[in-house]
Design a protein around this motif. Sequence first.
Motif, PDB file in Angstrom:
ATOM      1  N   HIS A  89      -3.035  -6.131  -8.141  1.00 57.23           N
ATOM      2  CA  HIS A  89      -2.083  -5.063  -8.445  1.00 57.23           C
ATOM      3  C   HIS A  89      -1.788  -5.104  -9.939  1.00 57.23           C
ATOM      4  CE1 HIS A  89      -0.879  -4.051  -4.218  1.00 57.23           C
ATOM      5  NE2 HIS A  89      -1.516  -5.198  -4.044  1.00 57.23           N
ATOM      6  N   VAL A  90      -1.973  -3.973 -10.610  1.00 57.53           N
ATOM      7  CA  VAL A  90      -1.801  -3.917 -12.057  1.00 57.53           C
ATOM      8  C   VAL A  90      -0.701  -2.904 -12.378  1.00 57.53           C
ATOM      9  CG1 VAL A  90      -2.923  -3.489 -14.266  1.00 57.53           C
ATOM     10  CG2 VAL A  90      -4.243  -4.469 -12.370  1.00 57.53           C
ATOM     11  N   ASP A 108      -9.003   1.577  -8.130  1.00 55.64           N
ATOM     12  CA  ASP A 108      -9.638   1.788  -6.819  1.00 55.64           C
ATOM     13  C   ASP A 108      -8.633   2.107  -5.722  1.00 55.64           C
ATOM     14  OD1 ASP A 108     -12.349   0.654  -7.707  1.00 55.64           O
ATOM     15  OD2 ASP A 108     -10.996  -1.032  -8.099  1.00 55.64           O
ATOM     16  N   VAL A 109      -7.380   1.678  -5.933  1.00 58.45           N
ATOM     17  CA  VAL A 109      -6.368   1.724  -4.876  1.00 58.45           C
ATOM     18  C   VAL A 109      -5.076   2.285  -5.460  1.00 58.45           C
ATOM     19  CG1 VAL A 109      -5.190   0.383  -3.080  1.00 58.45           C
ATOM     20  CG2 VAL A 109      -7.425  -0.389  -3.944  1.00 58.45           C
ATOM     21  N   ILE A 110      -4.372   3.072  -4.646  1.00 60.73           N
ATOM     22  CA  ILE A 110      -3.104   3.666  -5.075  1.00 60.73           C
ATOM     23  C   ILE A 110      -1.956   2.854  -4.491  1.00 60.73           C
ATOM     24  CG2 ILE A 110      -1.678   5.744  -5.043  1.00 60.73           C
ATOM     25  CD1 ILE A 110      -4.305   7.330  -4.628  1.00 60.73           C
ATOM     26  N   GLY A 111      -1.032   2.434  -5.352  1.00 57.78           N
ATOM     27  CA  GLY A 111       0.091   1.611  -4.920  1.00 57.78           C
ATOM     28  C   GLY A 111       1.393   2.380  -4.886  1.00 57.78           C
ATOM     29  N   GLY A 112       2.467   1.670  -4.557  1.00 56.92           N
ATOM     30  CA  GLY A 112       3.800   2.257  -4.504  1.00 56.92           C
ATOM     31  C   GLY A 112       4.829   1.161  -4.343  1.00 56.92           C
ATOM     32  N   ILE A 113       6.090   1.515  -4.518  1.00 56.25           N
ATOM     33  CA  ILE A 113       7.187   0.552  -4.359  1.00 56.25           C
ATOM     34  C   ILE A 113       8.444   1.326  -3.952  1.00 56.25           C
ATOM     35  CG2 ILE A 113       7.708   0.615  -6.850  1.00 56.25           C
ATOM     36  CD1 ILE A 113       8.407  -2.448  -6.552  1.00 56.25           C
ATOM     37  N   PRO A 114       8.449   1.896  -2.741  1.00 63.08           N
ATOM     38  CA  PRO A 114       9.509   2.827  -2.348  1.00 63.08           C
ATOM     39  C   PRO A 114      10.908   2.224  -2.324  1.00 63.08           C
ATOM     40  CG  PRO A 114       8.177   2.179  -0.448  1.00 63.08           C
ATOM     41  CD  PRO A 114       7.451   1.700  -1.669  1.00 63.08           C
ATOM     42  N   LYS A 165      -9.328   7.473  -2.407  1.00 64.31           N
ATOM     43  CA  LYS A 165      -8.962   6.103  -2.733  1.00 64.31           C
ATOM     44  C   LYS A 165      -8.275   5.414  -1.551  1.00 64.31           C
ATOM     45  CE  LYS A 165     -10.330   6.478  -7.009  1.00 64.31           C
ATOM     46  NZ  LYS A 165     -11.519   5.731  -7.509  1.00 64.31           N
ATOM     47  N   LEU A 166      -8.221   4.085  -1.625  1.00 64.12           N
ATOM     48  CA  LEU A 166      -7.453   3.301  -0.668  1.00 64.12           C
ATOM     49  C   LEU A 166      -5.990   3.279  -1.103  1.00 64.12           C
ATOM     50  CD1 LEU A 166      -9.893   0.251  -0.305  1.00 64.12           C
ATOM     51  CD2 LEU A 166      -9.789   2.310   1.120  1.00 64.12           C
ATOM     52  N   VAL A 167      -5.129   2.782  -0.209  1.00 66.08           N
ATOM     53  CA  VAL A 167      -3.691   2.696  -0.481  1.00 66.08           C
ATOM     54  C   VAL A 167      -3.213   1.284  -0.184  1.00 66.08           C
ATOM     55  CG1 VAL A 167      -1.392   3.472   0.249  1.00 66.08           C
ATOM     56  CG2 VAL A 167      -3.253   5.135   0.016  1.00 66.08           C
ATOM     57  N   ASP A 168      -2.392   0.731  -1.084  1.00 65.07           N
ATOM     58  CA  ASP A 168      -1.756  -0.567  -0.843  1.00 65.07           C
ATOM     59  C   ASP A 168      -0.372  -0.535  -1.488  1.00 65.07           C
ATOM     60  OD1 ASP A 168      -0.939  -3.205  -0.573  1.00 65.07           O
ATOM     61  OD2 ASP A 168      -2.933  -4.026  -0.962  1.00 65.07           O
ATOM     62  N   VAL A 169       0.660  -0.494  -0.646  1.00 66.93           N
ATOM     63  CA  VAL A 169       2.032  -0.294  -1.105  1.00 66.93           C
ATOM     64  C   VAL A 169       2.843  -1.579  -0.977  1.00 66.93           C
ATOM     65  CG1 VAL A 169       4.197   0.933  -0.610  1.00 66.93           C
ATOM     66  CG2 VAL A 169       2.015   2.160  -0.523  1.00 66.93           C
ATOM     67  N   HIS A 170       3.572  -1.934  -2.044  1.00 73.35           N
ATOM     68  CA  HIS A 170       4.627  -2.935  -1.921  1.00 73.35           C
ATOM     69  C   HIS A 170       5.740  -2.281  -1.112  1.00 73.35           C
ATOM     70  CE1 HIS A 170       2.536  -5.042  -5.078  1.00 73.35           C
ATOM     71  NE2 HIS A 170       3.477  -5.957  -5.216  1.00 73.35           N
ATOM     72  N   CYS A 171       5.802  -2.616   0.162  1.00 71.32           N
ATOM     73  CA  CYS A 171       6.656  -1.842   1.070  1.00 71.32           C
ATOM     74  C   CYS A 171       7.792  -2.704   1.626  1.00 71.32           C
ATOM     75  CB  CYS A 171       5.812  -1.295   2.221  1.00 71.32           C
ATOM     76  SG  CYS A 171       6.643  -0.035   3.197  1.00 71.32           S
ATOM     77  N   ASP A 172       9.031  -2.292   1.363  1.00 75.84           N
ATOM     78  CA  ASP A 172      10.207  -2.976   1.915  1.00 75.84           C
ATOM     79  C   ASP A 172      10.201  -4.464   1.597  1.00 75.84           C
ATOM     80  OD1 ASP A 172      11.049  -0.548   3.083  1.00 75.84           O
ATOM     81  OD2 ASP A 172       9.787  -0.899   4.829  1.00 75.84           O
ATOM     82  N   GLU A 173       9.917  -4.799   0.347  1.00 74.74           N
ATOM     83  CA  GLU A 173       9.960  -6.207  -0.076  1.00 74.74           C
ATOM     84  C   GLU A 173      11.397  -6.547  -0.473  1.00 74.74           C
ATOM     85  OE1 GLU A 173       7.832  -9.435  -3.071  1.00 74.74           O
ATOM     86  OE2 GLU A 173       7.636  -7.302  -3.489  1.00 74.74           O
ATOM     87  N   ILE A 174      12.215  -6.679   0.544  1.00 75.02           N
ATOM     88  CA  ILE A 174      13.647  -6.856   0.351  1.00 75.02           C
ATOM     89  C   ILE A 174      14.238  -7.356   1.669  1.00 75.02           C
ATOM     90  CG2 ILE A 174      14.205  -4.472   1.021  1.00 75.02           C
ATOM     91  CD1 ILE A 174      16.281  -4.430  -1.245  1.00 75.02           C
ATOM     92  N   ASP A 175      15.390  -8.001   1.625  1.00 72.22           N
ATOM     93  CA  ASP A 175      16.041  -8.475   2.853  1.00 72.22           C
ATOM     94  C   ASP A 175      16.841  -7.385   3.556  1.00 72.22           C
ATOM     95  OD1 ASP A 175      15.155 -11.127   2.672  1.00 72.22           O
ATOM     96  OD2 ASP A 175      16.803 -11.691   1.353  1.00 72.22           O
ATOM     97  N   ASP A 176      17.008  -6.246   2.925  1.00 73.26           N
ATOM     98  CA  ASP A 176      17.850  -5.169   3.435  1.00 73.26           C
ATOM     99  C   ASP A 176      17.260  -4.560   4.706  1.00 73.26           C
ATOM    100  OD1 ASP A 176      19.516  -3.026   3.815  1.00 73.26           O
ATOM    101  OD2 ASP A 176      18.944  -1.961   1.979  1.00 73.26           O
ATOM    102  N   VAL A 189      -5.191   2.101   4.628  1.00 76.91           N
ATOM    103  CA  VAL A 189      -3.829   1.954   4.113  1.00 76.91           C
ATOM    104  C   VAL A 189      -3.311   0.547   4.413  1.00 76.91           C
ATOM    105  CG1 VAL A 189      -1.448   2.788   4.287  1.00 76.91           C
ATOM    106  CG2 VAL A 189      -3.352   4.417   4.356  1.00 76.91           C
ATOM    107  N   THR A 190      -2.686  -0.063   3.418  1.00 77.52           N
ATOM    108  CA  THR A 190      -2.130  -1.406   3.569  1.00 77.52           C
ATOM    109  C   THR A 190      -0.661  -1.409   3.182  1.00 77.52           C
ATOM    110  OG1 THR A 190      -4.261  -2.446   3.086  1.00 77.52           O
ATOM    111  CG2 THR A 190      -2.290  -3.799   2.792  1.00 77.52           C
ATOM    112  N   ALA A 191       0.139  -2.071   3.999  1.00 78.41           N
ATOM    113  CA  ALA A 191       1.545  -2.318   3.683  1.00 78.41           C
ATOM    114  C   ALA A 191       1.677  -3.790   3.314  1.00 78.41           C
ATOM    115  CB  ALA A 191       2.438  -1.979   4.869  1.00 78.41           C
ATOM    116  N   SER A 192       1.987  -4.049   2.045  1.00 77.76           N
ATOM    117  CA  SER A 192       2.144  -5.430   1.579  1.00 77.76           C
ATOM    118  C   SER A 192       3.605  -5.855   1.665  1.00 77.76           C
ATOM    119  CB  SER A 192       1.653  -5.559   0.136  1.00 77.76           C
ATOM    120  OG  SER A 192       0.246  -5.533   0.065  1.00 77.76           O
ATOM    121  N   HIS A 193       3.798  -7.099   2.003  1.00 77.66           N
ATOM    122  CA  HIS A 193       5.103  -7.762   2.071  1.00 77.66           C
ATOM    123  C   HIS A 193       5.881  -7.387   3.333  1.00 77.66           C
ATOM    124  CE1 HIS A 193       4.536  -9.486  -1.837  1.00 77.66           C
ATOM    125  NE2 HIS A 193       4.411  -8.303  -2.415  1.00 77.66           N
ATOM    126  N   THR A 194       6.428  -6.178   3.408  1.00 76.22           N
ATOM    127  CA  THR A 194       7.254  -5.703   4.542  1.00 76.22           C
ATOM    128  C   THR A 194       8.260  -6.760   4.987  1.00 76.22           C
ATOM    129  OG1 THR A 194       5.594  -6.292   6.262  1.00 76.22           O
ATOM    130  CG2 THR A 194       5.470  -4.093   5.318  1.00 76.22           C
TER     131      THR A 194
END
Length: 423
Positions: A122-123, A178-184, A209-220, A242-247
């Motif tokens: 992830h860049v 190569d991959v589209i990220g996010g951090i909602p 493209k592929l997708v890999d999101v930093h998703c809900d990386e939080i205790d909330d 599609v990939t959901a990272s962390h969750t």
Amino acid sequence: MENNVKKIINARLRGRDQLFSLQIKDGFFSQINSQSEHLDADAHCYDASGNLCCAPFVEPHIHLDAALTAGEPNWNMSGTLFEGIERWAERKPLLTAEDVKSRALKTIELLVANGVQYIRTHVDVTDPQLIALKAMVEIKEQIKDQVHLQIVAFPQEGIWSYPNGRELMEQAISLGADVIGGIPHFEFTREYGVESMRWVIELAKKTGKLVDVHCDEIDDDAARFLEVLATAALEADMGAKVTASHTTAMHSYNNAYCAKLFRLLKMSKINFVSCPTESIHLQGRFDTYPKRRGITRVKELREAGLTVCFGQDSIQDPWYTLGNGKLLRVLDSGIHSCHMMGYSELKNCLDLITDNGAKTLQVEQEYGIELGKPANFIILEGANDVEVLQKQGEVLLSVRNGKVLLARKPCEVITCTQFNIKG
């Protein structure tokens, strides 16, 4: 040892009890045969000595642009995720192409020395100059014969919440991401987070493209963007891409909500990446006691038939001061933290850092020890998944397209105290 490997003897394969010999021709597996007995090695073959011949390790989630920057210019004293983002924001203006390349290549060497041949990095693209992204595209070309590198356009400070965030994401794709990220969960509002997830899926659909999101990386437990991402992926019929990272917020969800959520997740068929060493370090920071682990529901996701893999996430950066490229260390920590120590779970635990990662990166066609596939493999100390994890040994051999990336001898004990035990 010669640079090219043509034959391996006395090797174990995952899930098989007998010994095997494998032949390689023009960089591909040409024969895979079971052995009825132990064979003597000659100068033209590699003797695995009963150790495991395994598909290479996959690092599905690492931040190479930030690696080896811990303490520059300041340390993350609280150990929290959000202070890590603040410290990185201080370091980012100091980036140069040479700085990024030097640190990234050192980190890649560390990973390769520990059996990794596939990396998804992830860049951060919340940088108007896209310095790190451009540097990583150059590195990808430079190392393509040794390592498969995927680049995620990662909006560390948000897509909607960062000036020209969408334009920077699109520019990153045009430059070679190569991959589209996010951090909602880091966007200013829930509405921004929802809009960003739908936009990411639409952009991926349009660009292929592929997708890999930093998703809900939080205790909330109110952070529920995973349902938005999974729904958008389901509607676009691209869940496998599609990939959901962390969750990690899933750790805090109530079970009634999770029962509903898992129905959607199974329908969507999206992938999951957990980074257990980093998550157990960063999450639970607002707790007194009891303290939550803050790791996603790995065990339950696997039991539901979903693809889950483990990654290191960081190596000596503002979020995580440790890290050494050893995915076996990450695996060991993860199965402890996720209560996955039953023998049936241990028997195929290497899936979490091999096959599942390959599926997540969508490289299955070239991955695996099968006739006709590229001769990409590693030799690990131990005869099977359980022994490899127990020994926590070094990678003895790493071969890509039949060419040796690294070779080392097993550790030799020079002296050892002998104990006489009398009954």
